[in-house]
Write an enzyme that holds these catalytic residues in place. Structure first.
Site, PDB file in Angstrom:
ATOM      1  CB  CYS A 185      -0.927   0.016   1.209  1.00  0.00           C
ATOM      2  SG  CYS A 185      -1.730  -1.559   1.545  1.00  0.00           S
ATOM      3  CG  HIS A 193      -6.265   1.762   0.248  1.00  0.00           C
ATOM      4  ND1 HIS A 193      -5.101   2.335  -0.215  1.00  0.00           N
ATOM      5  CD2 HIS A 193      -5.882   0.692   1.021  1.00  0.00           C
ATOM      6  CE1 HIS A 193      -4.064   1.659   0.237  1.00  0.00           C
ATOM      7  NE2 HIS A 193      -4.517   0.645   0.986  1.00  0.00           N
TER       8      HIS A 193
END
Length: 391
Positions: free
Chosen positions: A86, A335
């Protein structure tokens, strides 16, 4: 060593887009970044590109970076694909800053992209799981939500935090995201909504978890001479900190914070010659509500166990002393794994130029915080107005 500046930044819409590809999404982000440059910008001036992606779903796993830049027409430039879960595009941004500071590039492209919504839920959980410790977490059945649920349980037990404290993160970030036209979940939610949603991995419920997302983001990083030529209001990258940490929770002494965040933040603060009190706003990695609470403490916004108080007292609201996640954060904006880090930088760029959707009054210094997995890799960047506005 020359300074590095952001002269343009943009992102695609974040959401679910069955008709789009990672290339077309990055097209949108790149076009917005170019449009945000004040001067007459020629993409052929880009010397190098650093692009972050996890490669969810097994699309173009090999050479997806060059596939993107060639699609844009940036023929022949060196393109590096960065994968740090991420935190992929946070690291891509750091690489671009390093290239400019070292003199290897006068103008670098840093960005990221991900398509995540074209798979089944089980397949998506598998891909997200590999951002944690594979042997001892994923293969034993622990999901990504389950990892952060363990962190939340430990935090609540140690500091007396409540489900209401977790839910306040969602309420604040949805209120901000409702004003962001790029946000995936651009709607407000009440505290009652956030507290009573179905459990995902107790104590985390649906409103405590970010969505899976398609999207892309892009930033243009320039040397001082190019920045002064092409931008009326360039944003200086004052500090670029990074750190790695233990990938698995079972390897850590405590579950209530992320050590790599502490280290990366201190490196960024030292380089920028600031303290946390000098910040006017921050974009932190709120993949789960507990992650935002931990970030407040890891980044030095408050003492250990004090994060819930900041939320209750409105300190991190848009009109508070330190607004956090004015973009809506990962929770509301979305996200798309590889696009999140530079997506945060897009918000910082907008804030420091005074044209954010939720604008902070007198924003002169800001921070972005991008976490890979549950803390295996972290980047922290400090940005400031190039005119050195009043702190």
């Amino acid at each position: 060593m020359t300074d590095a500046y952001i002269i343009g930044a943009g992102q695609s819409d974040f959401g679910s887009f069955p008709g789009e590809s990672y290339r077309s999404l990055f097209d949108d982000a790149f076009d917005e970044a170019v449009a945000s440059v004040d001067g007459d910008f020629d993409p052929d001036r880009i010397d190098e590109a650093f692009l972050g992606t996890l490669g969810v779903g097994g699309r173009q796993l090999g050479l997806s970076g060059p596939a993107v830049t060639e699609h844009l027409g940036l023929h022949g430039i060196p393109t590096t694909r960065v994968e740090n879960a991420c935190a992929a595009s946070g690291y891509a941004l750091r690489q671009a800053v390093m290239a400019v500071r070292s003199g290897m590039a006068d103008l670098a492209l840093a960005g990221g992209y991900e398509v995540m919504t074209d798979m089944s839920g089980d397949h998506t959980k598998w891909w997200l799981g590999v951002s944690g410790e594979t042997e001892w977490e994923r293969l034993s059945g622990t999901t990504f939500a389950g990892v952060y649920a363990q962190m939340a349980s430990a935090y609540m037990r140690e500091y007396g935090a409540t489900k209401e404290d977790l839910s306040r993160v969602a309420v604040k970030n949805h209120a901000n995201g409702a004003q962001n036209p790029h946000a995936q979940l651009g709607f407000e939610c009440s505290l009652e909504d956030a507290m009573n949603a179905p459990d995902v991995a107790a104590p985390l419920n649906l409103y405590h978890c970010c969505p899976t997302t398609d999207g892309a983001s892009a930033t243009l990083v320039a040397s001082e001479s190019v920045a002064r030529e092409l931008s009326d209001a360039p944003v200086r990258v004052a500090g670029a900190g990074a750190a790695s940490g233990r990938v698995g929770l079972f390897q850590r002494e405590s579950l209530t914070g992320i050590p790599a965040s502490v280290t990366a933040a201190q490196r960024a603060y030292d380089e920028a010659d600031i303290e946390p009190d000098d910040l006017d706003f921050a974009e932190v990695h709120d993949c789960f509500a507990i992650a935002e609470l931990a970030a407040y403490e890891d980044l030095g916004f408050c003492d250990r166990g004090e994060a819930p108080r900041l939320l209750r007292e409105g300190v991190t609201d848009p009109d508070g002393d330190l607004p956090v996640n004015t973009s809506g954060g990962l929770k509301s904006k979305g996200h798309p794994i590889g696009a999140t880090g530079t997506g945060q930088a897009v918000e910082a760029f907008s804030q420091l130029r005074g044209d954010a959707h939720v604008q902070v009054d007198g924003a002169n210094v800001g921070l972005t915080h991008n976490v890979g997995g549950s803390g295996g890799g972290v980047t922290v960047h400090v940005f400031e107005r190039a005119d050195g506005g009043a702190r």
